[in-house]
Design a protein around this motif. Structure first.
Motif, PDB file in Angstrom:
ATOM      1  N   LEU A  86       0.800  -1.220   0.000  1.00 46.21           N
ATOM      2  CA  LEU A  86       0.000   0.000   0.000  1.00 46.21           C
ATOM      3  C   LEU A  86       0.837   1.278   0.000  1.00 46.21           C
ATOM      4  CD1 LEU A  86      -2.909  -0.993   2.398  1.00 46.21           C
ATOM      5  CD2 LEU A  86      -2.946  -0.854  -0.087  1.00 46.21           C
ATOM      6  N   GLU A  89       1.944   3.666  -5.147  1.00 47.88           N
ATOM      7  CA  GLU A  89       0.758   4.152  -5.862  1.00 47.88           C
ATOM      8  C   GLU A  89       0.179   3.096  -6.791  1.00 47.88           C
ATOM      9  OE1 GLU A  89      -2.314   6.455  -7.196  1.00 47.88           O
ATOM     10  OE2 GLU A  89      -0.965   6.964  -5.547  1.00 47.88           O
ATOM     11  N   ARG A  92      -1.719   0.507  -4.889  1.00 51.63           N
ATOM     12  CA  ARG A  92      -3.024   0.990  -4.409  1.00 51.63           C
ATOM     13  C   ARG A  92      -4.034   0.971  -5.545  1.00 51.63           C
ATOM     14  NH1 ARG A  92       0.292   4.760  -1.708  1.00 51.63           N
ATOM     15  NH2 ARG A  92      -0.335   6.445  -3.108  1.00 51.63           N
ATOM     16  N   ASP A  96      -7.526  -0.980  -5.759  1.00 54.84           N
ATOM     17  CA  ASP A  96      -8.745  -0.269  -6.157  1.00 54.84           C
ATOM     18  C   ASP A  96      -9.459  -1.026  -7.276  1.00 54.84           C
ATOM     19  OD1 ASP A  96     -10.489   2.016  -5.945  1.00 54.84           O
ATOM     20  OD2 ASP A  96      -9.686   2.655  -7.883  1.00 54.84           O
TER      21      ASP A  96
END
Length: 106
Positions: A86, A89, A92, A96
């Motif tokens: 996490l 970027e 993440r 998502d």
């Protein structure tokens, strides 16, 4: 000091500790409630109703907590399973995308 002795603070009134609420209760339930409190001390009905509402709200809160804990566990397992870092970027974004695919979110 003498003021505390001769003019002690009064106990809070019901109006200080409770709010009045108006809502509908089914006829059969109010009949059962009235039957239970018939002949009991004044205030028994409102104490019984408050206790029942408190119990239902406590049970609901416990279920919500369980759902939150379950969601947290799934989240952690997903991060571990897909080796997601996490702090990055792109990782993440990967998470998502996984969440959106899992819940059919666009």
């Amino acid at each position: 000091m003498s003021d505390e002795i001769f003019n002690p603070p009064s106990k809070p009134t019901v109006e200080d500790t409770h709010k009045r609420a108006t809502f509908l209760i089914r006829n059969d339930l109010i009949e059962r409630l009235n039957e239970i409190v018939k002949g009991e001390k004044k205030g028994t009905k409102h104490r019984l109703v408050n206790k029942g509402i408190e119990k239902i709200l406590d049970e609901y809160s416990e279920k919500q907590l369980s759902k939150d804990e379950e969601s947290e566990l799934i989240f952690r397992e997903t991060i571990k399973k897909y080796n997601i870092d996490l702090s990055k970027e792109d990782e993440r974004e990967k998470l998502d995308t996984l969440i959106k695919l899992s819940f059919n979110i666009r």
